[in-house]
Structures are given as C-alpha cells and as structure tokens.
Design a protein around this motif. Sequence first.
Motif, mmCIF file in Angstrom:
data_model
loop_
_atom_site.group_PDB
_atom_site.id
_atom_site.type_symbol
_atom_site.label_atom_id
_atom_site.label_comp_id
_atom_site.label_asym_id
_atom_site.label_seq_id
_atom_site.Cartn_x
_atom_site.Cartn_y
_atom_site.Cartn_z
ATOM 1 N N ILE A 61 0.833 -1.205 0.000
ATOM 2 C CA ILE A 61 0.000 0.000 0.000
ATOM 3 C C ILE A 61 0.867 1.255 0.000
ATOM 4 N N ASN A 62 0.244 2.360 -0.405
ATOM 5 C CA ASN A 62 0.863 3.679 -0.318
ATOM 6 C C ASN A 62 0.417 4.297 1.015
ATOM 7 N N GLN A 63 1.345 4.437 1.934
ATOM 8 C CA GLN A 63 0.993 4.924 3.267
ATOM 9 C C GLN A 63 0.416 6.343 3.236
ATOM 10 N N ALA A 64 0.803 7.128 2.234
ATOM 11 C CA ALA A 64 0.280 8.490 2.115
ATOM 12 C C ALA A 64 -1.188 8.492 1.703
ATOM 13 N N GLU A 65 -1.682 7.345 1.208
ATOM 14 C CA GLU A 65 -3.081 7.210 0.805
ATOM 15 C C GLU A 65 -3.870 6.379 1.820
ATOM 16 N N ALA A 66 -3.371 6.318 3.043
ATOM 17 C CA ALA A 66 -4.035 5.528 4.093
ATOM 18 C C ALA A 66 -4.085 6.343 5.380
ATOM 19 N N PHE A 67 -5.016 5.973 6.252
ATOM 20 C CA PHE A 67 -5.077 6.626 7.557
ATOM 21 C C PHE A 67 -5.753 5.708 8.571
ATOM 22 N N ILE A 68 -5.497 6.006 9.843
ATOM 23 C CA ILE A 68 -6.088 5.273 10.960
ATOM 24 C C ILE A 68 -7.058 6.200 11.674
ATOM 25 N N LEU A 69 -8.301 5.752 11.854
ATOM 26 C CA LEU A 69 -9.300 6.494 12.617
ATOM 27 C C LEU A 69 -9.511 5.803 13.957
ATOM 28 N N VAL A 70 -9.300 6.549 15.045
ATOM 29 C CA VAL A 70 -9.449 6.002 16.394
ATOM 30 C C VAL A 70 -10.734 6.547 17.013
ATOM 31 N N GLU A 71 -11.646 5.647 17.396
ATOM 32 C CA GLU A 71 -12.908 6.023 18.037
ATOM 33 C C GLU A 71 -12.958 5.353 19.410
ATOM 34 N N ARG A 72 -12.439 6.059 20.397
ATOM 35 C CA ARG A 72 -12.321 5.466 21.721
ATOM 36 C C ARG A 72 -13.682 5.191 22.366
ATOM 37 N N ASP A 73 -14.669 6.041 22.081
ATOM 38 C CA ASP A 73 -15.983 5.817 22.670
ATOM 39 C C ASP A 73 -16.648 4.560 22.120
ATOM 40 N N ALA A 96 -13.025 -3.759 20.328
ATOM 41 C CA ALA A 96 -13.119 -4.576 21.539
ATOM 42 C C ALA A 96 -14.604 -4.806 21.817
ATOM 43 N N GLU A 97 -15.040 -6.045 21.809
ATOM 44 C CA GLU A 97 -16.456 -6.367 21.982
ATOM 45 C C GLU A 97 -16.750 -6.734 23.426
ATOM 46 N N LEU A 98 -17.852 -6.193 23.922
ATOM 47 C CA LEU A 98 -18.295 -6.549 25.268
ATOM 48 C C LEU A 98 -18.704 -8.013 25.304
ATOM 49 N N SER A 99 -18.530 -8.626 26.451
ATOM 50 C CA SER A 99 -18.884 -10.034 26.576
ATOM 51 C C SER A 99 -20.389 -10.215 26.465
ATOM 52 N N GLU A 100 -20.809 -11.398 26.113
ATOM 53 C CA GLU A 100 -22.234 -11.696 25.940
ATOM 54 C C GLU A 100 -23.000 -11.510 27.243
ATOM 55 N N LEU A 101 -22.424 -11.959 28.363
ATOM 56 C CA LEU A 101 -23.125 -11.850 29.641
ATOM 57 C C LEU A 101 -23.237 -10.400 30.089
ATOM 58 N N PHE A 102 -22.169 -9.631 29.929
ATOM 59 C CA PHE A 102 -22.209 -8.207 30.292
ATOM 60 C C PHE A 102 -23.286 -7.495 29.475
ATOM 61 N N THR A 103 -23.362 -7.818 28.189
ATOM 62 C CA THR A 103 -24.368 -7.205 27.319
ATOM 63 C C THR A 103 -25.777 -7.613 27.735
ATOM 64 N N ASP A 226 -8.364 2.282 26.598
ATOM 65 C CA ASP A 226 -7.295 3.257 26.360
ATOM 66 C C ASP A 226 -5.928 2.572 26.339
ATOM 67 N N LYS A 227 -5.708 1.690 27.289
ATOM 68 C CA LYS A 227 -4.429 0.991 27.377
ATOM 69 C C LYS A 227 -4.205 0.100 26.160
ATOM 70 N N THR A 228 -5.248 -0.652 25.768
ATOM 71 C CA THR A 228 -5.116 -1.575 24.641
ATOM 72 C C THR A 228 -4.990 -0.830 23.319
ATOM 73 N N ILE A 229 -5.816 0.213 23.131
ATOM 74 C CA ILE A 229 -5.745 1.001 21.896
ATOM 75 C C ILE A 229 -4.376 1.661 21.750
ATOM 76 N N ASP A 230 -3.868 2.246 22.834
ATOM 77 C CA ASP A 230 -2.554 2.902 22.775
ATOM 78 C C ASP A 230 -1.452 1.913 22.431
ATOM 79 N N ALA A 231 -1.562 0.693 22.960
ATOM 80 C CA ALA A 231 -0.547 -0.319 22.663
ATOM 81 C C ALA A 231 -0.578 -0.699 21.181
#
Length: 248
Positions: A61-73, A96-103, A226-231
């Motif tokens: 890929i051409n990195q200049a034609e790509a981007f990362i969108l971070v949606e923490r919420d 990151a998906e919430l567990s079935e029981l939590f949902t 936050d910790k996992t996304i930053d990593a």
Amino acid sequence: MEDNNKINLTIENYTGEKPIVVVYREGIASKVLDQKAPEKIEIAGVLSIPLDWLEKRVDTINQAEAFILVERDKYAITLTINESDPYKKGTITGSAELSELFTKFGINNPNVGWTPAKLGQFIRLNRAAFEDKEICMKLVSALKNFKANAQSQIEKQHDPSGSRAEVYRQTVESNLPKSFTVKIPIFKGPEKTTFDVEFDHYLTDGEVFLQLVSPGAKELTDQYCDKTIDAVLDKIRGVAPDIAIIEA
C-alpha cells in the motif's frame, strides 16, 4: 485459393417445411465485458486486526493514501487504505467487543430496562455471576416481591394525591440493596472482573423499570480500552510510520 468465409453446414432430417436462417457475425467481443471493478476490502475483527493486516501487507500500500481512525468511545480502530480511489478503497476495522453476559445484563446501557420480576428471574438463572450465592438468592427474592411491596405501600397512602413515583422510589431504596457485586467478563474472553452494580429506576405507563448502572465497570472499560488502543497504535507507528492517525 481457399475461401475463408465459406461455411459448411450439415443438417439431418430436414423436410423443407421451414426455411433455415443462418446468421454469421464477425468481430471481437468487447473487452469491457471481461473487466470487473476490483472488490473492496472490508474486514472487521478483534481490536488488533488493523495492526495484524499491516504487518503482512504494509509493502503493498501507499501509506500516504491511508489513515487510521481512532474512536475510543466505540472501542474501535479503523484502517482505511487507497482513500482517494473509490474502486480500491478498503477498510479494516478492529474493535473490543463486550462479553455476551455483560451485554445481556444491560449494565450501563440506557436502552435496557428491566421489570423487577424479569430481572430477578435473569439473575437466578445467572447466579454463577455471584461469588456469594446466598446474597444472590436474597436479591432474587427482593426483586420478585418488589411489585407486591410497592402496591402495599400505595394502598397505605392516606393522601390520594400521593405520588406513585415517590412510592416506587422509596420501595427501590428500602427493599433493594444499594448495590450488588458480580464477577463476570466485561470484554469477550476468559478473564473475569469483579465490580459493583447499582439500581436506577424510571416509570413508563405506571410500570416501574430498573436500570443497572456501574461507574466502576465504566471506569475499568475505559482504562482497558485506552491501554489496549494505545498499545496497538504504538505498534502501528513502528510498522507504518507514515500513516496518519486521527482521533475522532
């Protein structure tokens, strides 16, 4: 000289009743029909999937034609490639998906409201979420008897203009514990987390509904994401340093 335009036909059992029409066409079929638009890449998976994809395909890929969108919420990271090419544009989304029981509990979900009896039945069927089974069954009993206790208090009111909502509020506060403790996975996976859950309530058409609220679970969820996304982002910077990272 041989006539290349000559056509030889062999027809069996022709009786001559109807004329035979032969249409002979020459030319080259349009190559446009054989061309197809490339299939767009649309992949979704675990939170690290944009990183996993880049580790294998970054050289394509051409990195200049790509981007990362971070949606923490939304606990999500989306990699977009070939952003200016509508035919080759693709997205790789990790979340990151919430567990079935939590949902199913509906914790911190404003769209989920339980009638006390239904919540009592649900908790009874999921008593494995409680480390103390005796406390669990006491909570189930209080929830199943909630309506009867509230109705009894309403009937005892001497003031006919008394607020039913106030009676329900008092019943919630007096008959149900301020909070209860569960130990369940917040996100999909085997790891279980212990946190407290509180009751909130609202009225709809004279029926009381309970909502489950957990500030502790919300805090743990945000910290984990936050910790996992930053990593993941740190590793992406190492693999593809020229890709723009945008925080929504």
